[in-house]
Design a protein around this motif. Structure first.
Motif, short mmCIF file in Angstrom:
data_model
loop_
_atom_site.label_atom_id
_atom_site.label_comp_id
_atom_site.label_asym_id
_atom_site.label_seq_id
_atom_site.Cartn_x
_atom_site.Cartn_y
_atom_site.Cartn_z
N GLY A 100 0.79 -1.23 0.00
CA GLY A 100 0.00 0.00 0.00
C GLY A 100 0.82 1.27 0.00
N LYS A 101 2.12 1.15 0.09
CA LYS A 101 2.96 2.33 0.25
C LYS A 101 3.64 2.67 -1.07
CE LYS A 101 7.58 3.09 2.22
NZ LYS A 101 8.59 2.46 3.10
N LEU A 102 3.57 3.93 -1.47
CA LEU A 102 4.33 4.39 -2.62
C LEU A 102 5.66 4.95 -2.12
CD1 LEU A 102 1.69 6.28 -4.83
CD2 LEU A 102 2.58 3.97 -5.12
N THR A 103 6.74 4.54 -2.79
CA THR A 103 8.05 5.11 -2.50
C THR A 103 8.41 6.01 -3.67
OG1 THR A 103 8.69 3.15 -1.24
CG2 THR A 103 10.46 4.60 -1.98
N PHE A 104 8.69 7.27 -3.37
CA PHE A 104 8.90 8.28 -4.40
C PHE A 104 10.37 8.60 -4.59
CE2 PHE A 104 4.76 10.02 -5.58
CZ PHE A 104 3.94 9.50 -4.60
N GLY A 105 10.70 9.00 -5.82
CA GLY A 105 11.97 9.65 -6.06
C GLY A 105 11.88 11.10 -5.60
N GLN A 106 13.02 11.78 -5.65
CA GLN A 106 13.08 13.17 -5.17
C GLN A 106 12.33 14.13 -6.08
OE1 GLN A 106 13.87 13.12 -1.91
NE2 GLN A 106 15.37 14.74 -2.15
N GLY A 107 12.09 13.73 -7.31
CA GLY A 107 11.41 14.61 -8.26
C GLY A 107 12.41 15.37 -9.13
N THR A 108 12.07 15.54 -10.41
CA THR A 108 12.89 16.31 -11.34
C THR A 108 12.11 17.54 -11.74
OG1 THR A 108 13.97 14.34 -12.24
CG2 THR A 108 14.05 16.36 -13.58
N ILE A 109 12.72 18.72 -11.56
CA ILE A 109 12.07 19.97 -11.94
C ILE A 109 12.34 20.23 -13.42
CG2 ILE A 109 11.99 22.45 -11.53
CD1 ILE A 109 13.07 21.84 -8.68
N LEU A 110 11.27 20.33 -14.19
CA LEU A 110 11.37 20.53 -15.64
C LEU A 110 10.81 21.90 -16.01
CD1 LEU A 110 11.79 19.53 -18.61
CD2 LEU A 110 9.43 18.64 -18.48
N THR A 111 11.55 22.63 -16.82
CA THR A 111 11.07 23.89 -17.38
C THR A 111 11.17 23.79 -18.90
OG1 THR A 111 11.81 25.14 -15.45
CG2 THR A 111 11.34 26.39 -17.46
N VAL A 112 10.06 24.07 -19.58
CA VAL A 112 10.03 24.09 -21.05
C VAL A 112 9.86 25.53 -21.49
CG1 VAL A 112 8.88 23.26 -23.12
CG2 VAL A 112 8.96 21.80 -21.08
N HIS A 113 10.86 26.04 -22.20
CA HIS A 113 10.85 27.44 -22.64
C HIS A 113 10.16 27.60 -23.99
CE1 HIS A 113 13.44 28.78 -19.41
NE2 HIS A 113 14.23 27.76 -19.64
N PRO A 114 9.30 28.63 -24.12
CA PRO A 114 8.64 28.88 -25.42
C PRO A 114 9.67 29.22 -26.50
CG PRO A 114 7.64 30.18 -23.66
CD PRO A 114 8.87 29.56 -23.08
#
Lengths: 114, 115
Positions: A100-114
């Protein structure tokens, strides 16, 4: 060592680029793999859910799982500024303390420039 | 279909006080999960409730507790607040324990600030 490793970035790409996001894991009990997208000050939104090795495609998103290498990826084609967010990989297993437990990564911050 | 809802949106407490956070799952979902998202620590699993019972617990001290009500809504209580409890607390729900493949859907979170 963390059970799930994810490069926090930040990652900055031009609009239209192909984005590759990756996670590695160490726990062989993980069988279910997810990618979530989280906009600033919001809750995570489920993008992709996969079980077993292989590819799964949904629109511009493709999730890959390689259990033998303990490696998962998310590809975003034709990236858009609206894709700018934090991307989190998550994993779960069956039985014991993983149930029942989700183990997460730290997360990757993504920026898409116009 | 309404998603997972949480209240309050923001909560400010002082050290030593108690905080109560609330969560309503998606209609038809019987499982509720609580996670803490603290700066620099990522999302960490706190608690899982299903059918009113605590099914699993993460590596958090006993001052983090909760319960699930007959209507499947849930409450997270944090006693003796410490400064490091400041975080975004996220609630998620899933259809239940019928299969191992339940996916978890998250609410917007409650931001707790401890002064």
């Amino acid at each position: 060592q963390k059970e799930v490793e994810q490069d926090p970035g930040p990652l900055s790409v031009p609009e239209g680029a192909i984005v590759s996001l990756n996670c590695t894991y160490s726990n062989s009990a993980f069988q279910y793999f997810m990618w979530y997208r989280q906009y600033s000050r919001k809750g995570p939104e489920l993008l992709m859910y996969t079980y077993s090795s292989g590819n799964k495609e949904d629109g511009r998103f493709t999730a890959q799982v390689d259990k033998s290498s303990k490696y998962i990826s998310l590809f975003i084609r034709d990236s858009q500024p609206s894709d700018s967010a934090t991307y989190l990989c998550a994993m779960s297993g069956t039985g014991g303390t993983s149930y029942g437990k989700l183990t997460f990564g730290q997360g990757t911050i993504l920026t898409v420039h116009p | 279909e309404a998603g997972v809802t949480q209240s309050p949106t923001h909560l400010i407490k002082t050290r030593g006080q108690q905080a109560t956070l609330r969560c309503s799952p998606i209609s038809g979902h019987t499982s509720v999960y609580w996670y803490q998202q603290a700066l620099g620590l990522g999302l960490q699993f706190l608690l899982w409730y299903d059918e009113g019972e605590e099914r699993n617990r993460g590596n958090f001290p006993p001052r983090f507790s909760g319960r699930q009500f007959p209507n499947y809504s849930s409450e997270l209580n944090v006693n003796a607040l410490e400064l490091e409890d400041s975080a975004l607390y996220l609630c998620a729900s899933s259809p239940g324990t019928a299969t191992y493949t339940d996916t978890q859907y998250f609410g917007p979170g409650t931001r707790l600030t401890v002064l």
